[in-house]
Write a protein that holds these residues in place. Structure first.
Motif, short mmCIF file in Angstrom:
data_model
loop_
_atom_site.label_atom_id
_atom_site.label_comp_id
_atom_site.label_asym_id
_atom_site.label_seq_id
_atom_site.Cartn_x
_atom_site.Cartn_y
_atom_site.Cartn_z
N GLU A 155 -15.01 49.67 -27.11
CA GLU A 155 -13.80 50.44 -26.84
C GLU A 155 -13.22 50.12 -25.48
O GLU A 155 -12.00 50.09 -25.30
N ARG A 156 -14.07 49.85 -24.49
CA ARG A 156 -13.59 49.65 -23.13
C ARG A 156 -13.34 48.18 -22.82
O ARG A 156 -12.87 47.86 -21.73
N ALA A 157 -13.70 47.30 -23.76
CA ALA A 157 -13.51 45.87 -23.51
C ALA A 157 -12.03 45.53 -23.30
O ALA A 157 -11.66 44.77 -22.41
N ARG A 158 -11.15 46.10 -24.13
CA ARG A 158 -9.72 45.82 -24.00
C ARG A 158 -9.17 46.38 -22.69
O ARG A 158 -8.29 45.79 -22.08
N GLU A 159 -9.69 47.52 -22.29
CA GLU A 159 -9.28 48.09 -20.99
C GLU A 159 -9.61 47.12 -19.87
O GLU A 159 -8.79 46.87 -18.97
N VAL A 160 -10.82 46.54 -19.93
CA VAL A 160 -11.23 45.57 -18.91
C VAL A 160 -10.31 44.35 -18.94
O VAL A 160 -9.87 43.84 -17.91
N GLY A 161 -10.02 43.88 -20.16
CA GLY A 161 -9.16 42.71 -20.30
C GLY A 161 -7.79 42.95 -19.69
O GLY A 161 -7.25 42.09 -18.95
N ILE A 162 -7.18 44.07 -19.99
CA ILE A 162 -5.84 44.38 -19.45
C ILE A 162 -5.89 44.49 -17.93
O ILE A 162 -5.01 43.96 -17.22
N ARG A 163 -6.92 45.18 -17.40
CA ARG A 163 -7.04 45.34 -15.94
C ARG A 163 -7.23 44.00 -15.25
O ARG A 163 -6.71 43.76 -14.16
N LYS A 164 -7.97 43.07 -15.90
CA LYS A 164 -8.15 41.74 -15.31
C LYS A 164 -6.84 40.94 -15.32
O LYS A 164 -6.52 40.23 -14.37
N VAL A 165 -6.06 41.09 -16.41
CA VAL A 165 -4.78 40.37 -16.51
C VAL A 165 -3.83 40.78 -15.39
O VAL A 165 -3.10 39.95 -14.83
N ILE A 166 -3.83 42.06 -15.03
CA ILE A 166 -2.91 42.54 -14.00
C ILE A 166 -3.48 42.42 -12.59
O ILE A 166 -2.94 42.96 -11.64
N GLY A 167 -4.67 41.71 -12.48
CA GLY A 167 -5.16 41.35 -11.16
C GLY A 167 -6.41 42.03 -10.66
O GLY A 167 -6.81 41.81 -9.51
N ALA A 168 -7.06 42.85 -11.45
CA ALA A 168 -8.27 43.54 -10.98
C ALA A 168 -9.41 42.54 -10.81
O ALA A 168 -9.61 41.64 -11.64
N LYS A 169 -10.12 42.67 -9.68
CA LYS A 169 -11.27 41.81 -9.42
C LYS A 169 -12.52 42.42 -10.06
O LYS A 169 -12.58 43.62 -10.32
N ARG A 170 -13.50 41.55 -10.28
CA ARG A 170 -14.73 42.04 -10.90
C ARG A 170 -15.42 43.08 -10.02
O ARG A 170 -15.95 44.07 -10.53
N SER A 171 -15.41 42.87 -8.70
CA SER A 171 -16.04 43.83 -7.80
C SER A 171 -15.40 45.20 -7.90
O SER A 171 -16.08 46.24 -7.83
N GLN A 172 -14.07 45.21 -8.10
CA GLN A 172 -13.37 46.49 -8.25
C GLN A 172 -13.76 47.19 -9.55
O GLN A 172 -13.93 48.40 -9.59
N LEU A 173 -13.92 46.39 -10.61
CA LEU A 173 -14.33 46.97 -11.89
C LEU A 173 -15.75 47.51 -11.81
O LEU A 173 -16.05 48.59 -12.35
N VAL A 174 -16.63 46.76 -11.12
CA VAL A 174 -18.01 47.23 -10.95
C VAL A 174 -18.02 48.55 -10.20
O VAL A 174 -18.71 49.51 -10.57
N MET A 175 -17.22 48.64 -9.11
CA MET A 175 -17.15 49.88 -8.34
C MET A 175 -16.64 51.04 -9.21
O MET A 175 -17.13 52.16 -9.11
N GLN A 176 -15.65 50.73 -10.06
CA GLN A 176 -15.10 51.80 -10.90
C GLN A 176 -16.15 52.32 -11.87
O GLN A 176 -16.35 53.53 -11.99
N PHE A 177 -16.86 51.39 -12.55
CA PHE A 177 -17.82 51.83 -13.55
C PHE A 177 -19.05 52.49 -12.92
O PHE A 177 -19.59 53.47 -13.45
N VAL A 178 -19.51 51.98 -11.77
CA VAL A 178 -20.61 52.64 -11.06
C VAL A 178 -20.15 54.01 -10.57
O VAL A 178 -20.90 54.99 -10.60
N GLY A 179 -18.89 54.08 -10.11
CA GLY A 179 -18.34 55.37 -9.68
C GLY A 179 -18.32 56.38 -10.81
O GLY A 179 -18.64 57.56 -10.62
N GLU A 180 -17.94 55.94 -12.02
CA GLU A 180 -17.96 56.84 -13.18
C GLU A 180 -19.38 57.31 -13.47
O GLU A 180 -19.62 58.47 -13.80
N SER A 181 -20.33 56.39 -13.32
CA SER A 181 -21.73 56.75 -13.52
C SER A 181 -22.18 57.79 -12.51
O SER A 181 -22.89 58.75 -12.84
N LEU A 182 -21.73 57.63 -11.24
CA LEU A 182 -22.10 58.59 -10.20
C LEU A 182 -21.47 59.95 -10.47
O LEU A 182 -22.10 61.00 -10.23
N ILE A 183 -20.24 59.96 -10.97
CA ILE A 183 -19.59 61.23 -11.30
C ILE A 183 -20.39 61.97 -12.37
O ILE A 183 -20.63 63.18 -12.27
#
Length: 795
Positions: free
Chosen positions: A314-342
Motif C-alpha cells: 500500500e505504501r510503495a506507491r506513496e514512496v514512488g511518488i515522493r521520490k519522483v518529486i525529489g524526496a531523498k532516501r534519508s528523508q524517507l527513512v527519517m519519516q518512517f522511523v519517526g512514524e515508528s517512534l510516534i
C-alpha cells in the motif's frame, strides 16, 4: 520539515485506524507485560537494599555436623552473637533476632501477634528501620521494652501517643513499656514484624535462670553482624573455627559434633540463600521472568515489523511518488522511523495507564505490595520511556529501509513485488515468535503439572478436616481436650508440639546402631500424645504404636521414621525395635517405626524424625472434624475455648490450607508464568495475523484466478494455511529440546518431582498449532470468500 513529517504520520495513522490500533495495542500490551515484570524483578532485587550499611551487614549461618549428617541452618545458638562481638575486633556490632508468636493484651482486648520478634539493643543501630519516636541507642536496652510499628500503634492506641504507655504480653501478662515507634518495615525486607521486643526481656528476666547468653547448643535466634570498614568477610570466617574450639571444642568432641560458621551477605539472603523460610525468593524465578520479559518485548518488536511490512504494498506507491518529486532516501527513512517512534510513544502512554489499572491485580497475583510510589518512580518511568524509544527505533529501522529502497519507476508501473529475502526474514521472525510461544506453553504445562503433583501426592498422613489450635502448655489444656471430644462432629483430638508444615525441634540424640554402638545424630522430634499416630493416619511398619497400656511409653519409649532407621545402618525396620536411645534427658528403647511421611515441603527430602510421648511440651491441639456443618462445629469449639482458655483469643487454621502455604511462591510463580505466557501467545498471534495479511495481499490475484477456475473456499483456506503449519512445525522442533533443558533445570529445585513425558511436548505443539490455525483461518476465510472480480478487474 519535521512538522510536515508529523502531519503525514498522524494522517496515515488516522487513515488506517484499524491497522494503527492493532499495532499500537500489540506494542502496548507487550510493553505493559514487560514493565510489570521489570517492576517485579526490581522489587525482588532491591530486597534489603535500603540499609546504608548493607554492604557490611552479614547473617551468621551454621553447619552442624554429626557422624550421621550435616545440618545447614540459617540461625545460630544464643551464645554466638554476643561472644563473636566481644572476641573479634573486626565486628563492630552484633544483634540477635528471635521471631515470636506473642499474646498481647490491651485493656480487655487480646491479640495473637504473629508478626513480632525480639531483638538486641543494637538492632536500630545496625539496620535502617526508621524510628519516628524514641532513641535508637536505648529503646531496646531495658527489659520489657517494646517498639511498635505505625500500624501496630494505630491498632492499639488509635490517635493517642503510645510513648510510655504499657501493654501486657505472653500468658503471664508481663507489662511492657512502649519505648519507640518505627515506620512500617518495608515490604521488600526479609526481616518483618510489627512489634520489636527487647531481647533482655528474655535473657535477663524471663529466662534468666537458663542464661541464654551462654547457651551454645540451643539454635533458635538469627544472628547478624556489622563488620568494620575494610574487613574482608572471607578472612574473618577462617578465624571462626579457632573461636569455636576455644569456646565449646571439648564438649563438641565428646558429642562427636562440630560447628562451622559462615557469613552470608545481607543482599544475598532473599534470593540466593538456600536456608530459611519458604517465603524467600528464588533467583532462578527472577532469571525466568527476566527472559520472559525480553521474549515478550522481542515478540512485540517482531509483531511491529510484520504488521508494518504487511502494508508495504500500500505504501510503495506513496514512496514512488515522493521520490519522483525529489524526496531523498534519508528523508524517507527519517519519516518512517519517526512514524515508528510516534507509535511507540503512544504505546508508552497507554502502558502507563494500563499498568496503573492492572497493578492491584498484578500485586494479588504475585503476592507483593508494590505501591504506586515505587511503580511510578522517576527512574522506572525513565527506564520505560527509554525502552519505548529503543523499541520504536529498532522496530522501525527495517521497514523504513525496505520501504525507502523501492525504485520509483517500477513501483509506479505496478511492478512492485516483495523480495524473497524479505519473505524469508518474515517467516523467520514468525518462527522465532512461535519458538517462544511453544516454549512458554510447554513450560506452563510442566509448572502446573508439578504444582498439581505436589498438592495431590500421597504425603503419608491425613491433613483433611484437621483443625489446629495453639493452646499453649497450660493446666487447662487437658480439660479443654476432654470437652472437645464430647462435641458431636469431632472424631478425635490429639496434642502435639509440631505438625506437618510447622518447624519442628531438632534433638541431639544417641541411638544404638546396627553395630551395637551409640550413634550420635541430630534428629527431628515431635512431642505427641497417644492419639496422634492414629488421628494423622501414620502407618506403623515395625513394632507398635504408643499405648496407654504400657506405663513406660510416657518415660522410656521412642518411635522413629524410616529415614532415621536407615541412617542408623539397619536394612530392615524391625531390626531397630528394642534398641537403646538417649535423647534430651530421656533414656529408653525404640518401640516402633513409622512409614516416612512428608512433614516438610516436597522441595525437601524427608529427614530423620522421632516421636515421644510428653504432654508437658505439647502446645498445639488438632481436632479431626467429621461434621458436615463445619461452621457450627467451630462455634462449639470456640464456646469451649472461652470457658477453658479465656486468657487467649480463639484462633485456628485448617492443616491442609496451612501445609499448602509452603507452595505459595511456586503457585504464584505458576500463575505469573501462565499469565505472561497467554500475553506472549496473544501478541504472537497478532504477528502471525500480520504475515497472513501480507501473504493474502500478495496472492489476492492468484486467489481470484483459483476461484474463477473452480477452487473451493476450503481448498483456498488449506492452501493459505499449509505454509504456516510448516512454520509452527519448525518452531516446535526448535523449541522442544530448548524448553526441555530449561524445565529440567527448574525441576531440580524439588526433591520430589514429575518426569517430563512425551505428551507434555505433544500437548504444547498441538495447542500452538490450534492457536495458529485459528489465527490464520480468520484471515484466510476472509480472503477465500472475497469477490474475485475485485481482485482481477485491474488486469
Amino acid at each position: 520539515m519535521i512538522r510536515n513529517y508529523f502531519k503525514i504520520a498522524f494522517r496515515n495513522l488516522w487513515r488506517h485506524r484499524s491497522f494503527a490500533m492493532l499495532n499500537i495495542g500489540g506494542l502496548a500490551i507487550g510493553m505493559t507485560a514487560g514493565f510489570l515484570i521489570f517492576l517485579y524483578v526490581s522489587f525482588e532485587l532491591e530486597y534489603d537494599d535500603f540499609h546504608t550499611k548493607g554492604n557490611r551487614i552479614y547473617r551468621v549461618i551454621t553447619d552442624v555436623k554429626t557422624p550421621t549428617e550435616t545440618m545447614t541452618v540459617s540461625n545460630t545458638s544464643w551464645a554466638f552473637a554476643p561472644h563473636l562481638e566481644r572476641e573479634f575486633p573486626e565486628i563492630e556490632s552484633a544483634v540477635r533476632i528471635n521471631y515470636l508468636s506473642m499474646l498481647v493484651q490491651h485493656g480487655e482486648k487480646k491479640y495473637n501477634e504473629d508478626q513480632s520478634f525480639a531483638a538486641d539493643s543494637a538492632f536500630f543501630k545496625i539496620f535502617d528501620f526508621k524510628l519516628l519516636k524514641g532513641n535508637k541507642n536505648t529503646c531496646l536496652q531495658a527489659p520489657f521494652s517494646l517498639v511498635l510499628s505505625e500500624t501496630a500503634a494505630q491498632k492499639y492506641f488509635g490517635d493517642q501517643d503510645p510513648m510510655g504507655k504499657t501493654l501486657k504480653i505472653l500468658e503471664e501478662g508481663y507489662p511492657v513499656r512502649i519505648t519507640g515507634i518505627m515506620e512500617d518495615i518495608p515490604e521488600n525486607s526479609h526481616i518483618k514484624g510489627n512489634m520489636v521486643l527487647s531481647m533482655t526481656t528474655f535473657t535477663q528476666s524471663i529466662d534468666k535462670d537458663d542464661d541464654p547468653d551462654n547457651e551454645w547448643g540451643n539454635f533458635v535466634p538469627s544472628a547478624y553482624v556489622l563488620l568494620r570498614k575494610g574487613t574482608i568477610a572471607s578472612a574473618l570466617e577462617k578465624k571462626f573455627s579457632g573461636f569455636i574450639d576455644k569456646k565449646v571444642g571439648q564438649s563438641l568432641s565428646i558429642d562427636q559434633m562440630s560447628y562451622s560458621l559462615f557469613l552470608e551477605p545481607l543482599d544475598k539472603i532473599h534470593l540466593w540463600s538456600d536456608r530459611g523460610s519458604n517465603d524467600k525468593g528464588n533467583i532462578n524465578n527472577i532469571y525466568v521472568f527476566s527472559v520472559i520479559a525480553v521474549f515478550i518485548l522481542l515478540i512485540a518488536c517482531i509483531n511491529f515489523v510484520n504488521l508494518t511490512t504487511a502494508r508495504s504494498v500500500e505504501r510503495a506507491r506513496e514512496v514512488g511518488i515522493r521520490k519522483v518529486i525529489g524526496a531523498k532516501r534519508s528523508q524517507l527513512v527519517m519519516q518512517f522511523v519517526g512514524e515508528s517512534l510516534i507509535i511507540s510513544i503512544l504505546a508508552f502512554f497507554i502502558t502507563l495507564v494500563s499498568t496503573r489499572l492492572s497493578l492491584p491485580y498484578f500485586n494479588q497475583l504475585a503476592g507483593k505490595n508494590m505501591d504506586t510510589h515505587f511503580t511510578f518512580s522517576v527512574s522506572h518511568i525513565f527506564t520505560l520511556l527509554c525502552v519505548a524509544l529503543f523499541i520504536g527505533i529498532l522496530s522501525g529501522i527495517y521497514p523504513a529501509f525496505i520501504l525507502s529502497a523501492y525504485r520509483a519507476s517500477r513501483v509506479l508501473k505496478g511492478k512492485f513485488s516483495g523480495s524473497s529475502r524479505g519473505i524469508l526474514l518474515r517467516k523467520g521472525l514468525v518462527i522465532s515468535q512461535f519458538v517462544i510461544a511453544i516454549g512458554l506453553i510447554i513450560g506452563t504445562i510442566v509448572v502446573h503439572h508439578q504444582m498439581h503433583f505436589m498438592q495431590s501426592r500421597d504425603i503419608g498422613f491425613n491433613k483433611n478436616q484437621v483443625l489446629v489450635m495453639n493452646t499453649g502448655v497450660n493446666h487447662a489444656q487437658k480439660a479443654f481436650k476432654q470437652n472437645l471430644e464430647s462435641i458431636p462432629g469431632i472424631a478425635s483430638v490429639s496434642l502435639t508440639s509440631a505438625f506437618p508444615g510447622w518447624s519442628n525441634n531438632i534433638a541431639y540424640s544417641q541411638i544404638e546402631n546396627n553395630n551395637g554402638d551409640f550413634q550420635k545424630a541430630n534428629i527431628g522430634i515431635y512431642f505427641v500424645d497417644f492419639k496422634f499416630i492414629r488421628q494423622f493416619e501414620l502407618k506403623i511398619i515395625a513394632g507398635r504404636p504408643f499405648s496407654e497400656k504400657f506405663a513406660t511409653d510416657t518415660t522410656q519409649a521412642i518411635i522413629l521414621n524410616e529415614k532415621a532407621v536407615k541412617s542408623l545402618g539397619y536394612n530392615k525396620p524391625e531390626n531397630v525395635i528394642g534398641k537403646r536411645f538417649e535423647q534430651w534427658g530421656r533414656e529408653g528403647e525404640v518401640i516402633g517405626v513409622i512409614k516416612d511421611f512428608n512433614f516438610t515441603s516436597l522441595q525437601n527430602e524427608i529427614s530423620p524424625l522421632s516421636l515421644r510421648i510428653e504432654p508437658s511440651r505439647t502446645n498445639f491441639m488438632a481436632a479431626l472434624i467429621n461434621s458436615e456443618d463445619i461452621p457450627a462445629t467451630i462455634k462449639k469449639i470456640e464456646d469451649k475455648w472461652d470457658v477453658f482458655l479465656p486468657q487467649k483469643p480463639f484462633t485456628y487454621f485448617f492443616l491442609d490450607e496451612y501445609f499448602d502455604r509452603q507452595y505459595r511462591s511456586e503457585i504464584r510463580f505458576g500463575r505469573l508464568f501462565l499469565s505472561f505466557s497467554i500475553l506472549a501467545i496473544f501478541i504472537s498471534c497478532l504477528g502471525l495475523l500480520g504475515l497472513v495479511s501480507y501473504s493474502t495481499l500478495q496472492r489476492k490475484r492468484e486467489i481470484g484466478i483459483r476461484k474463477v477456475v473452480g477452487a473451493s473456499v476450503t481448498g483456498i483456506v488449506n492452501l493459505l494455511s499449509l505454509q504456516f503449519v510448516k512454520l509452527v512445525a519448525i518452531a516446535f522442533l526448535i523449541a522442544s529440546p530448548l524448553i526441555g533443558l530449561v524445565m529440567h533445570y527448574w525441576l531440580n529445585n524439588f526433591a520430589y518431582r514429575i518426569s517430563m513425558e512425551w505428551w507434555v511436548f505433544a500437548a504444547g505443539g498441538i495447542i500452538a498449532l490450534f492457536i495458529a490455525l485459528v489465527t490464520v483461518s480468520f484471515q484466510a476465510v476472509k480472503a477465500a470468500m472475497a469477490n474475485p472480480v475485485k481482485s482481477l478487474k485491474t488486469e
